[in-house]
Design a protein around this motif. Structure first.
Motif, PDB file in Angstrom:
ATOM      1  N   ASN A 124     -10.241 -13.835   1.759  1.00 52.70           N
ATOM      2  CA  ASN A 124      -9.844 -12.930   2.828  1.00 52.70           C
ATOM      3  C   ASN A 124      -9.882 -11.523   2.232  1.00 52.70           C
ATOM      4  O   ASN A 124      -8.935 -11.084   1.588  1.00 52.70           O
ATOM      5  N   ARG A 125     -11.002 -10.848   2.420  1.00 52.89           N
ATOM      6  CA  ARG A 125     -11.221  -9.562   1.748  1.00 52.89           C
ATOM      7  C   ARG A 125     -10.190  -8.518   2.154  1.00 52.89           C
ATOM      8  O   ARG A 125      -9.772  -7.701   1.334  1.00 52.89           O
ATOM      9  N   ARG A 126      -9.767  -8.559   3.411  1.00 55.56           N
ATOM     10  CA  ARG A 126      -8.787  -7.573   3.872  1.00 55.56           C
ATOM     11  C   ARG A 126      -7.453  -7.760   3.156  1.00 55.56           C
ATOM     12  O   ARG A 126      -6.865  -6.793   2.656  1.00 55.56           O
ATOM     13  N   LYS A 129      -7.752  -6.900  -0.564  1.00 58.69           N
ATOM     14  CA  LYS A 129      -7.751  -5.454  -0.772  1.00 58.69           C
ATOM     15  C   LYS A 129      -6.335  -4.896  -0.686  1.00 58.69           C
ATOM     16  O   LYS A 129      -5.925  -4.046  -1.491  1.00 58.69           O
ATOM     17  N   ALA A 130      -5.562  -5.402   0.306  1.00 59.71           N
ATOM     18  CA  ALA A 130      -4.170  -4.951   0.463  1.00 59.71           C
ATOM     19  C   ALA A 130      -3.325  -5.360  -0.740  1.00 59.71           C
ATOM     20  O   ALA A 130      -2.461  -4.601  -1.203  1.00 59.71           O
ATOM     21  N   LEU A 131      -3.576  -6.548  -1.270  1.00 60.61           N
ATOM     22  CA  LEU A 131      -2.848  -7.036  -2.441  1.00 60.61           C
ATOM     23  C   LEU A 131      -3.101  -6.149  -3.650  1.00 60.61           C
ATOM     24  O   LEU A 131      -2.176  -5.730  -4.356  1.00 60.61           O
ATOM     25  N   SER A 136      -1.733  -1.799  -7.546  1.00 55.86           N
ATOM     26  CA  SER A 136      -2.065  -0.581  -8.276  1.00 55.86           C
ATOM     27  C   SER A 136      -1.172   0.598  -7.889  1.00 55.86           C
ATOM     28  O   SER A 136      -0.918   1.494  -8.699  1.00 55.86           O
ATOM     29  N   SER A 137      -0.651   0.588  -6.643  1.00 48.44           N
ATOM     30  CA  SER A 137       0.167   1.709  -6.175  1.00 48.44           C
ATOM     31  C   SER A 137       1.608   1.632  -6.657  1.00 48.44           C
ATOM     32  O   SER A 137       2.265   2.647  -6.833  1.00 48.44           O
ATOM     33  N   ARG A 138       2.101   0.416  -6.876  1.00 49.85           N
ATOM     34  CA  ARG A 138       3.504   0.253  -7.253  1.00 49.85           C
ATOM     35  C   ARG A 138       3.730   0.734  -8.687  1.00 49.85           C
ATOM     36  O   ARG A 138       2.982   0.372  -9.595  1.00 49.85           O
ATOM     37  N   ALA A 156       5.495  -0.243  -3.178  1.00 52.54           N
ATOM     38  CA  ALA A 156       4.815   1.049  -3.296  1.00 52.54           C
ATOM     39  C   ALA A 156       5.181   1.941  -2.104  1.00 52.54           C
ATOM     40  O   ALA A 156       5.379   3.155  -2.253  1.00 52.54           O
ATOM     41  N   TYR A 157       5.288   1.337  -0.919  1.00 55.00           N
ATOM     42  CA  TYR A 157       5.625   2.100   0.289  1.00 55.00           C
ATOM     43  C   TYR A 157       7.007   2.735   0.142  1.00 55.00           C
ATOM     44  O   TYR A 157       7.197   3.922   0.424  1.00 55.00           O
TER      45      TYR A 157
END
Length: 231
Positions: A124-126, A129-131, A136-138, A156-157
């Protein structure tokens, strides 16, 4: 499912099915529930009334004896009725085949749901990508594995919202564009508008201030942020 049903009730329907395909079938050979042989081909089938870890471990162990292994359960099996799609994926991932026996009072029906084969799940590419984006953002390792959603920590949010709240804690109010530039947060305006954590109050169009809830909760989250940066 009828509680009087026994594992060996599955035997004769499956034997009849395999015999019609030209297999010689025998039960309970060296602890294998069913062994079927046709020419140079051998098939092993393990019987259970429900799909559980014992059955799966038992079936996988049979690969030491044969290349083709199936598990067979009644169609009335509770987990199969409720989670058929997930069950089929799991069994396929293990390289096993799945046989379902519909145990009707007058007649039993055998269905080969899937044959054993190499299985590569479609990505599930979407979601992938979110994972990776969250990973990487956290900043730092902020939450213990196995924690519940209720115990959710510094995603991260949330980390990015904390930075926006930090800025507003030092200003009476500010525009999203101003915060975006000051702390280099490209989504500052979106965070203010969505106000997911209830930390911001809209003063007037495009201008926000830190809410009472935000002021109360910011210190504890600031402390958690500081702990992450120290680790």
């Amino acid at each position: 499912m009828n509680t009087k049903l026994k594992e060996n009730d599955l035997y004769l329907p499956i034997k009849g099915f395999l015999s019609s395909l030209g297999y010689e079938v025998k039960g309970e050979i060296k602890d294998c529930d069913i062994v079927a042989v046709k020419d140079d081909s051998m098939v092993i089938i393990e019987l259970k009334l429900s799909i559980n870890i014992t059955l799966l471990l038992q079936a996988v162990e049979r690969f030491t004896l044969a290349d083709t292994v199936y598990i067979a359960v009644p169609k009335q099996c509770t987990i199969y009725k409720k989670q058929a799609k997930q069950v089929k994926k799991l069994i396929a991932r293990l390289g096993l085949g799945l046989i379902i026996v519909d145990m009707q009072k007058e007649q039993q029906y055998v269905e080969v749901v899937s044959d054993p084969k190499d299985y590569t799940p479609r990505k599930n590419r979407r979601r992938q990508k979110a994972l990776l984006k969250e990973f990487s953002s956290r900043q730092g390792d902020t939450q213990k594995g196995g924690s519940t959603r209720r115990e959710a920590g510094l995603t991260a949010y949330r980390q990015r919202c904390i930075r926006v709240a930090e800025y507003l804690s030092k200003q009476p109010n500010a525009k999203g564009a101003e915060i975006k530039k000051a702390i280099d947060e490209p989504q500052a305006t979106q965070f203010l508008g969505s106000n997911y954590y209830g930390w911001f109050n809209k003063v007037e169009r495009g201008i926000y201030q830190l809410s009472e809830k935000g002021a109360d909760e910011l210190p504890q989250w600031r402390e958690k942020m500081n702990q992450v940066t120290k680790e």
